[in-house]
Design a protein around this motif. Structure first.
Motif, mmCIF file in Angstrom:
data_model
loop_
_atom_site.group_PDB
_atom_site.id
_atom_site.type_symbol
_atom_site.label_atom_id
_atom_site.label_comp_id
_atom_site.label_asym_id
_atom_site.label_seq_id
_atom_site.Cartn_x
_atom_site.Cartn_y
_atom_site.Cartn_z
ATOM 1 N N ASN A 44 0.553 -1.047 0.220
ATOM 2 C CA ASN A 44 0.058 0.141 0.104
ATOM 3 C C ASN A 44 1.012 1.477 0.389
ATOM 4 O O ASN A 44 1.736 0.725 0.582
ATOM 5 C CB ASN A 44 -0.899 0.334 0.829
ATOM 6 C CG ASN A 44 -1.623 1.356 1.546
ATOM 7 O OD1 ASN A 44 -1.466 2.392 1.931
ATOM 8 N ND2 ASN A 44 -2.710 1.328 0.919
ATOM 9 N N SER A 45 0.524 1.938 -0.743
ATOM 10 C CA SER A 45 1.357 3.396 -1.116
ATOM 11 C C SER A 45 1.274 4.168 0.117
ATOM 12 O O SER A 45 2.972 4.756 0.942
ATOM 13 C CB SER A 45 0.666 4.381 -1.798
ATOM 14 O OG SER A 45 -0.141 5.151 -1.135
ATOM 15 N N THR A 46 0.633 4.105 0.745
ATOM 16 C CA THR A 46 0.958 5.069 2.528
ATOM 17 C C THR A 46 2.217 4.236 3.394
ATOM 18 O O THR A 46 2.234 4.818 3.943
ATOM 19 C CB THR A 46 -0.717 5.434 3.389
ATOM 20 O OG1 THR A 46 -1.120 4.067 3.527
ATOM 21 C CG2 THR A 46 -1.721 6.250 2.663
ATOM 22 N N ARG A 90 -4.241 6.375 11.780
ATOM 23 C CA ARG A 90 -2.812 4.625 11.196
ATOM 24 C C ARG A 90 -3.144 4.117 11.993
ATOM 25 O O ARG A 90 -4.705 3.270 13.148
ATOM 26 C CB ARG A 90 -1.868 5.786 11.611
ATOM 27 C CG ARG A 90 -1.196 6.466 10.972
ATOM 28 C CD ARG A 90 0.388 6.701 12.108
ATOM 29 N NE ARG A 90 -0.355 8.181 12.576
ATOM 30 C CZ ARG A 90 0.980 7.644 13.604
ATOM 31 N NH1 ARG A 90 2.120 7.310 13.701
ATOM 32 N NH2 ARG A 90 0.559 8.861 14.839
ATOM 33 N N GLN A 105 5.405 5.462 2.333
ATOM 34 C CA GLN A 105 5.239 6.143 2.671
ATOM 35 C C GLN A 105 5.861 6.903 3.753
ATOM 36 O O GLN A 105 6.445 7.165 4.674
ATOM 37 C CB GLN A 105 3.906 7.019 2.233
ATOM 38 C CG GLN A 105 4.113 8.496 1.824
ATOM 39 C CD GLN A 105 2.834 9.321 1.890
ATOM 40 O OE1 GLN A 105 1.785 8.397 1.962
ATOM 41 N NE2 GLN A 105 2.605 10.788 2.278
ATOM 42 N N GLN A 106 5.407 5.772 4.732
ATOM 43 C CA GLN A 106 5.114 5.469 6.100
ATOM 44 C C GLN A 106 6.900 5.169 6.453
ATOM 45 O O GLN A 106 7.632 5.947 7.260
ATOM 46 C CB GLN A 106 4.350 4.600 7.105
ATOM 47 C CG GLN A 106 4.039 4.757 8.593
ATOM 48 C CD GLN A 106 3.619 6.223 8.837
ATOM 49 O OE1 GLN A 106 2.515 7.178 7.974
ATOM 50 N NE2 GLN A 106 3.964 6.562 10.016
ATOM 51 N N PHE A 122 -0.239 1.453 7.859
ATOM 52 C CA PHE A 122 -1.115 2.446 6.983
ATOM 53 C C PHE A 122 -1.619 3.414 7.313
ATOM 54 O O PHE A 122 -1.530 3.159 8.973
ATOM 55 C CB PHE A 122 -2.456 1.277 6.724
ATOM 56 C CG PHE A 122 -1.261 0.114 6.183
ATOM 57 C CD1 PHE A 122 -1.221 -0.954 7.046
ATOM 58 C CD2 PHE A 122 -1.200 -0.705 5.030
ATOM 59 C CE1 PHE A 122 -0.795 -2.308 6.580
ATOM 60 C CE2 PHE A 122 -1.270 -1.379 4.412
ATOM 61 C CZ PHE A 122 -0.960 -2.758 5.687
ATOM 62 N N LYS A 123 -1.769 4.705 6.678
ATOM 63 C CA LYS A 123 -2.097 5.366 7.332
ATOM 64 C C LYS A 123 -4.114 5.583 7.038
ATOM 65 O O LYS A 123 -4.409 4.279 7.155
ATOM 66 C CB LYS A 123 -1.871 6.541 6.727
ATOM 67 C CG LYS A 123 -0.419 7.426 6.709
ATOM 68 C CD LYS A 123 -0.346 8.663 6.295
ATOM 69 C CE LYS A 123 0.973 9.205 6.812
ATOM 70 N NZ LYS A 123 1.671 9.547 5.751
ATOM 71 N N LYS A 124 -4.597 6.267 5.863
ATOM 72 C CA LYS A 124 -5.746 6.588 6.135
ATOM 73 C C LYS A 124 -6.492 5.124 4.736
ATOM 74 O O LYS A 124 -7.505 5.138 4.374
ATOM 75 C CB LYS A 124 -6.648 7.610 4.972
ATOM 76 C CG LYS A 124 -6.760 8.583 6.690
ATOM 77 C CD LYS A 124 -7.325 8.748 6.989
ATOM 78 C CE LYS A 124 -7.414 9.965 8.444
ATOM 79 N NZ LYS A 124 -8.421 9.209 9.336
ATOM 80 N N SER A 125 -5.290 4.306 4.326
ATOM 81 C CA SER A 125 -5.641 3.234 2.769
ATOM 82 C C SER A 125 -5.176 2.359 3.071
ATOM 83 O O SER A 125 -4.037 2.066 4.399
ATOM 84 C CB SER A 125 -5.856 4.158 1.540
ATOM 85 O OG SER A 125 -4.432 3.963 0.917
#
Ligand SMILES: [Zn+2]
Length: 412
Positions: free
Chosen positions: A65-67, A163, A70-71, A120-123
């Protein structure tokens, strides 16, 4: 911030998928670090751009997942920033340069070998509060997992989840929901008790308080130590230098890690319960502002100080203080066991002298007097009216006094 934790139950292939996601996080973190090391003048934007490049280059990074990706990158950047801040401090030593022309000083970010979590963040996830299940929807195919735990999922709104973190521990996989929630909103209001207490943290006791009680430190570690040592020895016997480790080694390592985990959980639970009891039965709690790290450097004392879990107890006292609106005050620990509580005279004494005897005629147990002094320091000028102060101070329930600055400090 408020963290809700549940154990995860799933199938074997789902756990393997989690492991794979965690491995990818580690890959991204280490790649980002390498990129910063090898290139001059890499900033936050460059490192973020580099993560995007990694996603096009490696299909297994793209699957994450992209978030979450990023994290992972943000954590590396935080480590780099922390290092930069260390370099600014005057103690930063002369050290060799890396390829990017930066000194390898204290706090130089390390490559991680033991990454344990993916965040993960929101997605990338979907929570079903009715069935108490969470589904991870990215390309790592983790799928739907059951949440094991008694905490209710309905007292917060879904948008409050900032998160979601999966953590791997010795005894399984856990999910943490990190909520944007003020702990004060969910805490029942406590009635004022009109009582206050000073705690003197010591070596012989966990603490002695101003009401003449002493609390013994939990001896979990000492008790469990023998067993843990045995497990450790078994682990090292099976270690093979420079070779792939055997299944027996891996088994022994898991057992030893589980043992340590159990002790640390017991300890945390003990501090938490004790802190809650103190907060429930007092309006104000005063204790010393100890630098536990400095004390732990003394090796002989280290074990008992660590065991006593001072800093852990303090953390929970401050946490519950905020939660229930009680006043917690850390005072400067200087002279608390030497200054006479009655007349203020300094009576120097070594650690072995357990009783305070003053020329003014005041005689008191050393630890009890220290706790009285701590309470006095915390309430100086407010004695007798601290409950009004409590209302006046309102939000900032944890206050550092005894140093030049009086600053409100909220824990966690
Ligand atoms: Zn005196």
């Amino acid at each position: 911030m408020f963290i809700l934790e549940y154990k995860l139950r799933g199938k074997k292939h789902q756990y393997q998928a989690i492991d794979e996601a965690i491995r990818t996080v580690q890959f991204v973190r280490n790649k980002c670090l390498r990129y910063w090391e090898d290139n001059k003048g890499v900033g936050q934007k460059d490192i973020y751009k580099y993560t995007t490049q990694l996603r096009t280059e490696y299909s297994f990074v793209k699957a994450l997942n992209s978030t979450a990706c990023q994290q992972a990158c943000e954590r590396t950047w935080t480590a780099i920033l922390r290092f930069y801040n260390n370099c600014k401090s005057p103690q930063a030593p002369q050290a060799p340069l890396n390829k990017g022309g930066i000194k390898r000083g204290i706090g130089y970010p390390k490559y991680s070998k033991q990454t344990r979590s993916v965040e993960f963040k929101k997605s990338g996830w979907k929570l079903n509060r009715d069935t108490k299940r969470i589904t991870f929807t990215d390309g790592k195919n983790i799928g739907e997992l059951k949440l094991i735990g008694s905490r209710d999922l309905f007292y917060f709104q879904e948008w409050q989840i900032q998160r979601v973190r999966i953590v791997r521990r010795a005894d399984g996989y856990f999910v943490q929901l990190i909520l944007k929630l003020d702990v004060r909103d969910i805490a029942p209001q406590l009635e004022p008790t009109k009582k206050c207490i000073g705690l003197d943290m010591g070596l012989r006791y966990l603490y002695a308080d101003s009401n003449n009680n002493v609390v013994e430190p939990p001896k979990y570690y000492r008790k469990a130590e023998k067993r843990l040592n045995k497990l450790n020895r078994r682990k090292s016997r099976k270690f093979r230098r420079g070779k792939k480790q055997s299944n027996n080694y891996i088994k022994a390592r898991k057992k030893s890690a589980k043992g340590h985990l159990k002790v640390s959980r017991q300890r945390e639970e003990f501090s938490k319960r004790l802190a809650l009891r103190l907060i429930q039965s007092n309006d104000l709690i005063a204790y010393e502002d100890l630098k536990v790290k400095n004390l732990v450097r003394n090796k002989k004392l280290a074990k008992s100080i660590n065991d006593a879990g001072w800093s852990q107890l303090r953390k929970w006292i401050e946490y519950f203080g905020v939660k229930y609106g009680r006043l917690t005050i850390a005072v400067n620990p200087a002279y608390t066991s030497q200054e006479c509580f009655n007349c203020g005279q300094l009576i120097k004494k070594s650690l072995s002298v357990r009783t305070h005897v003053c020329s003014c005629g005041y005689v008191e147990d050393r630890d009890k007097m220290a706790s009285l002094n701590i309470l006095k320091k915390a309430t100086i000028g407010h004695i007798g009216s601290y409950s009004e102060e409590l209302n006046a101070w309102g939000d900032s329930t944890s206050i550092l006094v005894g140093s030049n600055t009086c600053q409100g400090k909220l824990s966690q």
